[in-house]
Design a protein around this motif. Sequence first.
Motif, short mmCIF file in Angstrom:
data_model
loop_
_atom_site.label_atom_id
_atom_site.label_comp_id
_atom_site.label_asym_id
_atom_site.label_seq_id
_atom_site.Cartn_x
_atom_site.Cartn_y
_atom_site.Cartn_z
N MET A 1 5.40 0.85 8.98
CA MET A 1 4.97 -0.49 8.66
C MET A 1 5.71 -1.18 7.82
SD MET A 1 1.06 -1.96 7.24
CE MET A 1 0.46 -0.55 8.49
N SER A 2 6.41 -2.48 8.24
CA SER A 2 7.35 -3.23 7.32
C SER A 2 6.54 -3.92 6.26
CB SER A 2 7.90 -4.34 8.49
OG SER A 2 6.77 -5.39 8.81
N ARG A 22 -1.50 -3.94 3.98
CA ARG A 22 -2.76 -3.39 3.57
C ARG A 22 -2.78 -3.13 2.04
NH1 ARG A 22 -2.91 1.32 8.24
NH2 ARG A 22 -1.12 1.63 7.08
N GLU A 23 -1.70 -3.27 1.30
CA GLU A 23 -1.85 -2.76 -0.26
C GLU A 23 -2.74 -4.00 -0.80
OE1 GLU A 23 1.57 -1.40 -3.20
OE2 GLU A 23 2.11 -2.62 -1.51
N THR A 24 -3.58 -3.57 -1.90
CA THR A 24 -4.39 -4.17 -2.39
C THR A 24 -3.59 -4.96 -3.72
OG1 THR A 24 -4.94 -2.88 -4.35
CG2 THR A 24 -6.42 -2.90 -2.16
#
Length: 159
Positions: A1-2, A22-24
């Motif tokens: 995933m880029s 998807r990082e919070t």
Amino acid sequence: MSKMHITTTVNGDDVEFLCDPRETLLDVLRDRLGLTGAKEGCGTGDCGACSVTLDGRLVCSCLVLGAEAEGKRIGTIEGMAKGEDLHPLQKKFIEHAALQCGICTPGILVATEALLKKNPDPSETEVRYWLAGNLCRCTGYDKIIRAVLETAADMREAS
């Protein structure tokens, strides 16, 4: 995933970082930017330990994606003090011993700062309502409420 390139403002400073889609925001603040004041308590937005402001709005950073910070202003506990000068809320929390273990304290301070910006003269009921999303297992809330109400009074008197 880029990775995504994000440009934002954190505590008044322009910041750029790369993050996974998807990082919070909580993970970005802690792991990418080294701002460890916001804590992960629940990961579901129920405890308030990760509270920050996003364009002046109080949010749980565990529920916001880091990519959503693009072009926004983020405020964290690290931005409350000005150099060595603590924010009046921080001083009152110390004076009233309104903190113990410290896990919830950064989120509560950010939340109460946001409240006082929105309403500089809150009632006790309003402070309690505003803090309903911030859980503290150590102090009870009386010392916290007193510290917030006294800070509000002091800040109104000073202006």
